[in-house]
Design a protein around this motif. Sequence first.
Motif, mmCIF file in Angstrom:
data_model
loop_
_atom_site.group_PDB
_atom_site.id
_atom_site.type_symbol
_atom_site.label_atom_id
_atom_site.label_comp_id
_atom_site.label_asym_id
_atom_site.label_seq_id
_atom_site.Cartn_x
_atom_site.Cartn_y
_atom_site.Cartn_z
ATOM 1 N N ALA A 123 -13.624 -27.889 10.762
ATOM 2 C CA ALA A 123 -12.204 -27.717 10.437
ATOM 3 C C ALA A 123 -11.663 -26.389 10.935
ATOM 4 O O ALA A 123 -10.499 -26.299 11.340
ATOM 5 N N GLY A 124 -12.497 -25.329 10.921
ATOM 6 C CA GLY A 124 -12.067 -24.033 11.427
ATOM 7 C C GLY A 124 -11.045 -23.348 10.545
ATOM 8 O O GLY A 124 -10.724 -23.804 9.448
ATOM 9 N N PRO A 125 -10.499 -22.234 11.013
ATOM 10 C CA PRO A 125 -9.550 -21.461 10.195
ATOM 11 C C PRO A 125 -8.225 -22.175 9.966
ATOM 12 O O PRO A 125 -7.485 -21.815 9.051
ATOM 13 N N CYS B 165 -3.179 -29.854 10.876
ATOM 14 C CA CYS B 165 -3.782 -28.535 10.689
ATOM 15 C C CYS B 165 -2.773 -27.631 9.999
ATOM 16 O O CYS B 165 -1.639 -28.047 9.704
ATOM 17 N N VAL B 166 -3.193 -26.391 9.754
ATOM 18 C CA VAL B 166 -2.296 -25.392 9.186
ATOM 19 C C VAL B 166 -1.488 -24.804 10.336
ATOM 20 O O VAL B 166 -2.044 -24.145 11.227
ATOM 21 N N TRP B 167 -0.189 -25.031 10.318
ATOM 22 C CA TRP B 167 0.670 -24.638 11.439
ATOM 23 C C TRP B 167 1.095 -23.178 11.288
ATOM 24 O O TRP B 167 2.260 -22.850 11.139
ATOM 25 N N GLY C 41 -11.290 -25.316 16.158
ATOM 26 C CA GLY C 41 -11.421 -26.545 15.368
ATOM 27 C C GLY C 41 -11.993 -27.657 16.241
ATOM 28 O O GLY C 41 -11.833 -27.642 17.466
ATOM 29 N N ARG C 42 -12.661 -28.617 15.585
ATOM 30 C CA ARG C 42 -13.292 -29.671 16.382
ATOM 31 C C ARG C 42 -13.433 -30.950 15.562
ATOM 32 O O ARG C 42 -13.711 -30.915 14.362
ATOM 33 N N ALA C 43 -13.235 -32.095 16.231
ATOM 34 C CA ALA C 43 -13.444 -33.409 15.622
ATOM 35 C C ALA C 43 -13.808 -34.382 16.731
ATOM 36 O O ALA C 43 -13.508 -34.142 17.905
#
Length: 350
Positions: free
Chosen positions: A63-65, A105-107, A224-226
Amino acid sequence: MEDFQGQELMSPSQLDAVWRVINDQERIHTNIMEEQQQNLVEMLTFCSSLSATGFQPCSEGWAGPHNFRMSVSSEAAGKTSCVYSSQLDKVFLPMNASLPVQFKCVWAEPDLCVRALPVFLEADELHKPVRRCSHHVRDKEETNMDFEFPAHVVRCESMDSVYTEDPSSKRLSVVTPLGTPPPGSDVVVLHYRFMCKTSCLGGMNRRPIHVVFTLERHTGEVVGRAAVKVRICSCPKRDMRKEEEVAARSEQSPSALPGGEAAADPATRPPKAKKIKLEPAKRVRFIPIFGDEDFFKECARLLRTHFIGGKLVECQQLTAEEKQNLDTFNSIIDSGQANIKEEIHSELAE
């Protein structure tokens, strides 16, 4: 020689010493340059292996920051010819079909982008780039009209997409600015198309793939990665149903399927050999016979039993010719002569 009058010239031994010093300096310089080049190659290879498009790209979800998430909803895919299996976490779709993918994501940071990179699932194939087959990459292919990057398997419908090729790993990917969600929504939807079938020879060649989506800054830093597995086929619903049935059976009885996880994907299994079904009257039997003499003797016995003897059972009578043939075969079989092959040929010729 007049210009050198009054000047002391170096002796031959001194000249040799000077040349040795010059040659030593040249060798040192060459070694330094080669070492620097080797270090540069190693550094580039190391950086490439760590990048999103390197030789060993990571596909583990992160998910990352920015709390990056990707999803393919069954409702959104169902409106097209694509189907999504939550049991397999896999998308089944025809070639050149539009697949809607949702990103969230968090924009909190501008200029974020999403990279879509196709990667082979099998460990032996992981280092190879995924490209279109020679048939679909042709300039005359209808899907390549007015498109500058025909070798790319994954395309994005966004006009702002950038198609890239890693200079080291030769991997092809498409990078699209993520932007911000429209008013009243918290997700951004991007539509992707897959331009080659999983079964295409010279391309994926039945090797399963998944698509790794990475959230990146404009500098290329991954934050981030998926990933999601994808199969491009002609009958998505049928193939999804088959793979789900195989996966369900393997969960109940894993030992029943040789090959482990790879056996759950019909695209990776070798084709089964066709079984030839023989009618009862056409069944074939094999009898081990050693030597020419025994072979011809056994053939004569089978002819007598299955043809003349069989007819005798049916008709209960033999014609004079059939009785003569029967006596001939009996005499040949009982004689035990070494030249039985020639006798059969001569008797049958009469």
